[in-house]
Design an enzyme around this catalytic site. Structure first.
Site, PDB file in Angstrom:
ATOM      1  N   HIS A  45     -15.675 -11.110  41.277  1.00  0.00           N
ATOM      2  CA  HIS A  45     -16.581 -10.666  40.206  1.00  0.00           C
ATOM      3  C   HIS A  45     -15.861 -10.747  38.852  1.00  0.00           C
ATOM      4  CE1 HIS A  45     -19.558  -8.206  38.058  1.00  0.00           C
ATOM      5  NE2 HIS A  45     -18.565  -7.463  37.609  1.00  0.00           N
ATOM      6  N   GLU A  62     -25.230  -3.722  40.128  1.00  0.00           N
ATOM      7  CA  GLU A  62     -23.872  -4.034  40.588  1.00  0.00           C
ATOM      8  C   GLU A  62     -23.672  -3.403  41.957  1.00  0.00           C
ATOM      9  OE1 GLU A  62     -20.965  -2.995  37.555  1.00  0.00           O
ATOM     10  OE2 GLU A  62     -21.270  -4.954  36.616  1.00  0.00           O
TER      11      GLU A  62
HETATM   12 MN    MN Z   1     -19.485  -1.405  37.628  1.00  0.00          MN
END
Ligand code: MN
Length: 429
Positions: free
Chosen positions: A136, A201
């Protein structure tokens, strides 16, 4: 590390617990629930039932459940108990739900989970979000800084920021699209309005157990004793607000409008069979500094945990369709372990307290089908994804619901799940 409570041969007299995808008797997660028409209290999920732990304690059958007050109940005082007490509690709870001799007394204290309302498991004093998902960090870094995606500190410092505890809500509560400032690169000045780049997320939440005194760091070998359990965390993010506001001090209003946690705390004890070795660092990466380095943590510090993200749009809901799986990731993609982030957080003397929540950061895998945010999947909105019903998404639309799930799996162990972490997006006010 494992004991009789983890045995694959163990069966509960609660029939729905046998081979239950999330809550077989090997799990025994803790939460705060309200039975229909009654006030909140501590409970454990078993199959498709919830057991009233307060009522079991009142019968004198369960040690230490009474530390959870009936008035404004939270699990903070339970999390603060020493590990030995929490293990004894688990052992006893496992006996009560497996041994037929307790069935007559305990069975009347079970409620159908479908009739229960779940609450936040703890009064969250402080919330910190880390950034340990290296895929990420690379993917997002490339979008903001194509030539320099990973900043030089990343492999030395478990990067984090202090988040906002007040706006954390339990699964099921809708999230309202925030208004805020955004400025496109080709505009001279910002405009304010509803976020156009609302994202989710996929994160693991870490619930802090016994804390540390101010000025007294936590040694990495002791860090596991300070973790009470785990849950799922959706760190809702407004990417357009974030891009404009984040320098020089980091995330602020783009993140603190709402975060969603799953209601059940899967205890550190329940996760014992699912601990695994931390993958060796790639050739050429620096070794962690001494205070973040521990042989035991390298051997047992990672978690064998699959992480799934689903999307249910309003159109799919109206058509009676099932949620669509956006991605499948795994906790093994964490560059830093849970023990390392706990240790780093307290390494300057900062005091962690029972019920504090740490987010790991978005956990993306290395492939297109293992990404933990739409920002990554749609390449910053430039390549919208197409859903099975033909709808496309660069970012989230009003009416979209994100559902996070997790399953721990290991050879020789009964898989256990985390339940759901879900919320639907409501229009901006
Ligand atoms: Mn986060």
């Amino acid at each position: 590390m494992t004991d009789s409570t983890h045995s694959p041969d163990l069966k509960s007299w609660v029939s729905s617990a046998d081979r239950h995808a999330d809550f077989p008797i090997q799990n025994l997660p803790l939460g705060i629930f309200s039975p229909k028409d009654e006030g909140p209290r501590a409970g454990t999920a078993i199959g498709d039932k919830v057991l009233d732990l307060w009522a079991v304690a009142e019968l004198g059958l369960l040690p230490r459940a009474d530390v959870v007050p009936l008035e404004n109940p939270t699990l903070n005082a339970f999390f603060a108990l020493p590990k030995a007490d929490r293990m004894a509690f688990r052992q006893r709870l496992s006996e009560l739900l497996s041994d037929e001799q307790y069935r007559e007394k305990v069975e009347p204290l079970l409620y159908d989970a479908a009739d229960c309302t779940m609450h936040l498991p703890a009064r969250i004093g402080d919330y910190t979000d880390f950034y340990v998902g290296i895929h990420h960090a690379m993917n997002i870094g490339k979008q903001f800084r194509p030539d320099n995606p990973l900043l030089p500190n990343y492999k030395y410092v478990p990067i984090g920021y202090h988040g906002r505890a007040s706006s954390i809500r339990v699964s099921g509560e809708p999230v309202t699209r925030p208004n805020g400032q955004r400025k496109a690169p080709d505009e001279d000045a910002p405009v304010r309005g509803p976020s156009r780049r609302l994202d989710y997320e996929l994160e693991l939440g870490v619930w802090i157990g016994p804390g540390n005194a101010l000025g007294e760091p936590i040694a990495i070998a002791d860090a596991p004793d300070h973790v009470a359990g785990f849950g799922l965390l959706n760190d809702w993010s407004a990417r357009d607000l974030q891009g404009w506001e984040y320098q020089p001090l980091g995330p602020f209003l783009a993140k603190n409008f709402h975060s969603t946690v799953s209601p059940w705390v899967v205890t550190a004890e329940a996760m014992a069979p699912f601990r695994k070795a931390q993958a060796p660092r790639p050739e050429g990466d620096p070794a962690p500094l001494d205070y973040l380095s521990d042989a035991g943590d390298r051997k047992h510090g990672a978690l064998a945990l699959e992480l799934d993200t689903f999307l249910l749009t309003a159109k799919m809901r109206d058509a009676g369709e099932a949620p669509h799986r956006l991605s499948q990731s795994a906790a093994e993609h964490m560059y830093w372990t849970v023990a390392q982030i706990v240790t780093h957080h307290a390494s300057n003397g900062c005091d962690l307290r029972p019920g504090d929540l740490l987010g790991t950061g978005t956990i993306s895998g290395p492939n297109d089908d293992s990404l933990g945010s739409l920002m990554e999947m749609s390449k910053g909105g430039k390549e919208p994804i197409t859903l099975p019903n033909g709808e496309t998404r660069g970012f989230l639309e009003d009416g979209d619901e994100i559902i996070l799930k997790a399953t721990a799996k290991a050879d020789g162990a009964v898989p256990i799940g985390f339940g759901e972490c879900r919320a639907v997006v409501r229009p901006a006010p």
